[in-house]
Design a protein around this motif. Sequence first.
Motif, short mmCIF file in Angstrom:
data_model
loop_
_atom_site.label_atom_id
_atom_site.label_comp_id
_atom_site.label_asym_id
_atom_site.label_seq_id
_atom_site.Cartn_x
_atom_site.Cartn_y
_atom_site.Cartn_z
N CYS A 11 -49.73 -60.27 -20.07
CA CYS A 11 -49.35 -60.61 -18.68
C CYS A 11 -48.69 -61.98 -18.62
CB CYS A 11 -50.58 -60.58 -17.78
SG CYS A 11 -51.18 -58.90 -17.51
N ALA A 62 -45.26 -61.64 -19.65
CA ALA A 62 -44.47 -60.97 -18.60
C ALA A 62 -44.19 -61.91 -17.42
CB ALA A 62 -45.21 -59.73 -18.12
N VAL A 106 -48.15 -46.57 -13.92
CA VAL A 106 -47.77 -47.63 -14.86
C VAL A 106 -48.59 -47.51 -16.14
CG1 VAL A 106 -46.92 -49.38 -13.29
CG2 VAL A 106 -49.36 -49.23 -13.74
N GLU A 107 -48.05 -48.14 -17.19
CA GLU A 107 -48.72 -48.14 -18.49
C GLU A 107 -49.73 -49.29 -18.61
OE1 GLU A 107 -49.12 -46.68 -21.62
OE2 GLU A 107 -48.62 -45.04 -20.26
N SER A 108 -49.45 -50.41 -17.92
CA SER A 108 -50.26 -51.59 -18.19
C SER A 108 -50.15 -52.61 -17.06
CB SER A 108 -49.78 -52.27 -19.47
OG SER A 108 -48.48 -52.76 -19.27
N ASP A 123 -46.80 -54.32 -17.12
CA ASP A 123 -45.72 -53.57 -16.45
C ASP A 123 -45.69 -53.89 -14.95
OD1 ASP A 123 -45.09 -52.38 -18.79
OD2 ASP A 123 -45.80 -50.37 -18.26
N THR A 150 -44.20 -57.38 -14.55
CA THR A 150 -42.75 -57.33 -14.79
C THR A 150 -42.04 -56.72 -13.58
OG1 THR A 150 -43.12 -57.09 -17.15
CG2 THR A 150 -40.97 -56.39 -16.34
N PHE A 151 -42.59 -55.64 -13.05
CA PHE A 151 -41.93 -54.99 -11.91
C PHE A 151 -41.87 -55.94 -10.71
CE2 PHE A 151 -41.26 -52.38 -8.25
CZ PHE A 151 -40.33 -51.46 -8.69
#
Length: 239
Positions: free
Chosen positions: A33, A36, A222-224, A227, A230-231
Amino acid sequence: MFVQVAVNGSRTRADHHRVPLSAEDIAADAVACSEAGAAALHIHPRDVSGRETLEGTVVEQVCKAIRRRTSLPIGLTTELSIAGSPARRMQLVRQWSTLPDYVTVNVAEAGWDELARWALDQGMGVEAGVWTVSDVRRLALSGLDGALTRILVEPIDQSRTTALATIEHLHQALDLCELRSPRLQHTEDDSGWTVVADALKRGLQTRVGLEDMLTLPDGTRVESNADLVTFALHNDLTV
Ligand SMILES: C[C@H](N)CC(=O)CC(=O)O
């Protein structure tokens, strides 16, 4: 843009296969995280069976595992339901030998002000969660505003429309009471991204993470946690 990540909350592996539970999993997630672009962490420590806990040994393991791998500020829950009673909660936190950077304290919960004052005395920051206008009044009367890391504006269990109306009332009350701490706005599940977008429109801090949502705004799973961060950081959610 300040995006905190709430990595696990009370979610289980049945909710999402990558909810971090162990200290090492939480630390690895925190690193991802951080890379990201997350600005801070909100964590619910878990015991070996995966249950939420405020036990000092687990808090120590989690804080130390994270600090070995990243300097992201660590925030821990103090949710009353985890301890069972205000007295037991105080008993547990007083046993912490390794301290997070800040704790989250829900103003609606009995014993919140004793806990917040204790945390501040220990040198920790405090995030004060307000769910209703009554919470805002209680927070104003406490005189703690100047000492807070931030105020969490959190409409609880509401549809998108109701959540936005509640948020408006909460901000009006915070303004009226002249509470000046930085505000972070977020909520969970279906209303999660709507409330994030509204926070960004208002220029406020916000929060994402598997505690708050399991999908992107279009419903894609989402995967994680990374993610979600980031989004939030790389899409214009305000349009
Ligand atoms: C209602 C929210 N889950 C409250 C929250 O996220 C902070 C906490 O851990 O106390």
